[in-house]
Design a protein around this motif. Sequence first.
Motif, PDB file in Angstrom:
ATOM      1  N   LEU A 130       3.947  29.287  13.371  1.00  0.00           N
ATOM      2  CA  LEU A 130       4.415  28.781  12.082  1.00  0.00           C
ATOM      3  C   LEU A 130       3.453  29.237  10.999  1.00  0.00           C
ATOM      4  CD1 LEU A 130       5.316  26.499  14.298  1.00  0.00           C
ATOM      5  CD2 LEU A 130       5.868  25.169  12.263  1.00  0.00           C
ATOM      6  N   ASP A 131       3.993  29.864   9.969  1.00  0.00           N
ATOM      7  CA  ASP A 131       3.199  30.296   8.820  1.00  0.00           C
ATOM      8  C   ASP A 131       3.736  29.613   7.564  1.00  0.00           C
ATOM      9  OD1 ASP A 131       1.477  32.278  10.135  1.00  0.00           O
ATOM     10  OD2 ASP A 131       3.361  33.345  10.489  1.00  0.00           O
ATOM     11  N   ASN A 132       2.845  29.529   6.575  1.00  0.00           N
ATOM     12  CA  ASN A 132       3.230  28.918   5.293  1.00  0.00           C
ATOM     13  C   ASN A 132       3.825  27.528   5.474  1.00  0.00           C
ATOM     14  OD1 ASN A 132       2.494  31.317   3.881  1.00  0.00           O
ATOM     15  ND2 ASN A 132       4.452  32.217   4.513  1.00  0.00           N
ATOM     16  N   ILE A 133       3.186  26.739   6.342  1.00  0.00           N
ATOM     17  CA  ILE A 133       3.629  25.351   6.527  1.00  0.00           C
ATOM     18  C   ILE A 133       3.382  24.575   5.235  1.00  0.00           C
ATOM     19  CG2 ILE A 133       3.237  23.207   7.794  1.00  0.00           C
ATOM     20  CD1 ILE A 133       2.133  24.913  10.097  1.00  0.00           C
ATOM     21  N   MET A 134       4.394  23.884   4.766  1.00  0.00           N
ATOM     22  CA  MET A 134       4.243  22.962   3.641  1.00  0.00           C
ATOM     23  C   MET A 134       4.882  21.638   4.026  1.00  0.00           C
ATOM     24  SD  MET A 134       4.845  25.283   0.225  1.00  0.00           S
ATOM     25  CE  MET A 134       6.417  25.979   0.753  1.00  0.00           C
ATOM     26  N   ALA A 135       4.129  20.556   3.911  1.00  0.00           N
ATOM     27  CA  ALA A 135       4.630  19.245   4.347  1.00  0.00           C
ATOM     28  C   ALA A 135       4.260  18.190   3.316  1.00  0.00           C
ATOM     29  CB  ALA A 135       4.037  18.879   5.701  1.00  0.00           C
ATOM     30  N   LEU A 136       5.148  17.233   3.149  1.00  0.00           N
ATOM     31  CA  LEU A 136       4.926  16.106   2.239  1.00  0.00           C
ATOM     32  C   LEU A 136       5.332  14.823   2.956  1.00  0.00           C
ATOM     33  CD1 LEU A 136       4.266  14.937  -0.584  1.00  0.00           C
ATOM     34  CD2 LEU A 136       6.684  15.277  -1.163  1.00  0.00           C
ATOM     35  N   THR A 137       4.443  13.833   2.942  1.00  0.00           N
ATOM     36  CA  THR A 137       4.714  12.541   3.570  1.00  0.00           C
ATOM     37  C   THR A 137       4.479  11.430   2.566  1.00  0.00           C
ATOM     38  OG1 THR A 137       3.916  13.427   5.673  1.00  0.00           O
ATOM     39  CG2 THR A 137       4.172  11.049   5.516  1.00  0.00           C
ATOM     40  N   LEU A 138       5.413  10.490   2.500  1.00  0.00           N
ATOM     41  CA  LEU A 138       5.292   9.313   1.637  1.00  0.00           C
ATOM     42  C   LEU A 138       5.435   8.074   2.497  1.00  0.00           C
ATOM     43  CD1 LEU A 138       7.690  10.447  -1.256  1.00  0.00           C
ATOM     44  CD2 LEU A 138       5.195  10.699  -1.171  1.00  0.00           C
ATOM     45  N   SER A 139       4.595   7.070   2.265  1.00  0.00           N
ATOM     46  CA  SER A 139       4.712   5.836   3.038  1.00  0.00           C
ATOM     47  C   SER A 139       4.413   4.637   2.161  1.00  0.00           C
ATOM     48  CB  SER A 139       3.776   5.857   4.250  1.00  0.00           C
ATOM     49  OG  SER A 139       2.427   5.868   3.846  1.00  0.00           O
ATOM     50  N   LEU A 140       5.039   3.529   2.500  1.00  0.00           N
ATOM     51  CA  LEU A 140       4.841   2.260   1.819  1.00  0.00           C
ATOM     52  C   LEU A 140       4.753   1.187   2.889  1.00  0.00           C
ATOM     53  CD1 LEU A 140       4.741   0.969  -1.063  1.00  0.00           C
ATOM     54  CD2 LEU A 140       7.189   0.478  -0.774  1.00  0.00           C
ATOM     55  N   SER A 141       3.726   0.330   2.799  1.00  0.00           N
ATOM     56  CA  SER A 141       3.543  -0.666   3.858  1.00  0.00           C
ATOM     57  C   SER A 141       3.190  -2.018   3.266  1.00  0.00           C
ATOM     58  CB  SER A 141       2.444  -0.217   4.834  1.00  0.00           C
ATOM     59  OG  SER A 141       1.215  -0.025   4.157  1.00  0.00           O
TER      60      SER A 141
ATOM     61  N   ASN B 230       0.850  -1.193   0.000  1.00  0.00           N
ATOM     62  CA  ASN B 230       0.000   0.000   0.000  1.00  0.00           C
ATOM     63  C   ASN B 230       0.878   1.232   0.000  1.00  0.00           C
ATOM     64  OD1 ASN B 230      -1.519   2.193   1.941  1.00  0.00           O
ATOM     65  ND2 ASN B 230      -2.895   1.186   0.503  1.00  0.00           N
ATOM     66  N   PHE B 231       0.642   2.103  -0.980  1.00  0.00           N
ATOM     67  CA  PHE B 231       1.398   3.355  -1.085  1.00  0.00           C
ATOM     68  C   PHE B 231       0.480   4.514  -0.715  1.00  0.00           C
ATOM     69  CE2 PHE B 231       2.263   7.136  -3.681  1.00  0.00           C
ATOM     70  CZ  PHE B 231       3.525   7.448  -3.211  1.00  0.00           C
ATOM     71  N   GLU B 232       1.052   5.491   0.022  1.00  0.00           N
ATOM     72  CA  GLU B 232       0.266   6.675   0.393  1.00  0.00           C
ATOM     73  C   GLU B 232       1.143   7.913   0.303  1.00  0.00           C
ATOM     74  OE1 GLU B 232      -2.425   6.649   3.873  1.00  0.00           O
ATOM     75  OE2 GLU B 232      -1.276   8.380   4.547  1.00  0.00           O
ATOM     76  N   ALA B 233       0.593   8.976  -0.255  1.00  0.00           N
ATOM     77  CA  ALA B 233       1.270  10.274  -0.312  1.00  0.00           C
ATOM     78  C   ALA B 233       0.317  11.323   0.232  1.00  0.00           C
ATOM     79  CB  ALA B 233       1.668  10.619  -1.746  1.00  0.00           C
ATOM     80  N   LYS B 234       0.846  12.230   1.049  1.00  0.00           N
ATOM     81  CA  LYS B 234       0.012  13.283   1.637  1.00  0.00           C
ATOM     82  C   LYS B 234       0.756  14.613   1.544  1.00  0.00           C
ATOM     83  CE  LYS B 234      -2.282  12.596   5.465  1.00  0.00           C
ATOM     84  NZ  LYS B 234      -2.588  12.380   6.895  1.00  0.00           N
ATOM     85  N   ALA B 235       0.058  15.648   1.084  1.00  0.00           N
ATOM     86  CA  ALA B 235       0.614  17.002   1.036  1.00  0.00           C
ATOM     87  C   ALA B 235      -0.265  17.903   1.894  1.00  0.00           C
ATOM     88  CB  ALA B 235       0.659  17.521  -0.399  1.00  0.00           C
TER      89      ALA B 235
END
Length: 415
Positions: free
Chosen positions: A193-204, A168-173
């Motif tokens: 904190l202003d202008n937060i930008m986050a990217l998460t990738l996971s594989l399970s 299972n692959f998941e990407a979150k922005a």
Amino acid sequence: MHKFVTAGLIGLMFAGWAHAETGVRFSGFGSLGAIYNDSDNLGFHRDYTMDAVGQGWSTAGDTLLGLQLNAEMSGSFDAVAQMVFKDRVSNRVSDNLEWLFLRYRPNNNWAFRAGRLGLDLYMLTEYRDVGYAYSWVRPIPEFYNLISSISRYEGADVTYRRDIGELNFEAKAAFGETDMDLQGPEQGGLFALDNIMALTLSLSGNDWLVRAAAAQADTSGTNADTDMLLDALRAVPTAVWPQAGLLAQDIAFDDKLSRYYALGFQYDDGQWIVKSELGYTESEWRLLQPYASGYLSIGRRFDDLTLYGVFARVENTKEAPRIELPESLPYLPEPEKAALLALHQAAQYSYEVSTLAQSTYSLGLRWDFYEDMALKLQWDHSEIDPKGSSLWVRSHPMGHDDRVNLFSVNLSFTF
């Protein structure tokens, strides 16, 4: 205590809604914990949003109650509200609201959320306060203490999921902003904190999970001591100390870009539990030197018992800058010389007050003695380098080695 009375009243309200409305589900979680801290200098807090507990026994550090409401609004929309009551630095009721968001899931692959959300930067993002969900008494401080203090934000995220064979692959922005009251090692303050930008990738897979996260934000903060230091530096005539103005620019915490990177791994085959996370944080704010953190946790289940051990470490990757003495010092009258020397020392101390350098060895035992309830015992031994105690709240200025033992008894539950 009033926080937990409020929690009970809100819980009854949540339960009433859940009973009255079809598609509304009420649930909760909590921990009743006691900590013994053997240090007469260092107060312990599981993150910077909480008050520290000093020497002796305390029930404040690990006791919390969470209430959650899930509401199905249509085939594609739902809403979630979660409140967590614990011994926070802030007395604002709104700070107990961890989540309040609307979610739209047009299909099984995509999800869009907006509102107050959890910042997805680490393995425990969805259940950091749900002690029943993990073996330890609390998240590992070396890795989680600072970064999990930024646990929520106002904004939006989008998640994409898909199956790749049996994986299972998941990407979150995510994008948003937040602010919070924090208790630092020697003083508290407001952090934003202003202008937060986050990217998460996971594989399970069936037994394992690998995930990576990267985030950046414009960070700002204020507190009374820093404001006094800035006023003093800006008042120094350029002819007396030409660098004073530049130091004030470095120390001022105003829209400084900060970045965070993390990599995590988890394996759980029902018998062995192995978990590890590594993180790296850097900032344009000169008072927060870049640091790396991580831990390795290994546990073994024996029927209802789980025995585990953890090693964790956090350390700055650069030393605090050294400030040169003002060249005018030898030529000043004694009163002005003493005042300028004291200001130099205060500026130098401000560069060092947030330094990190410590290791912790932990042993623990979890007993799942009843459905949805677990009793945990844990011993933590922390070895803290000189000028490395910024995960703690200090009673005295830093500058010497410390050895601290924490003994914890904890009852975690869900309902």
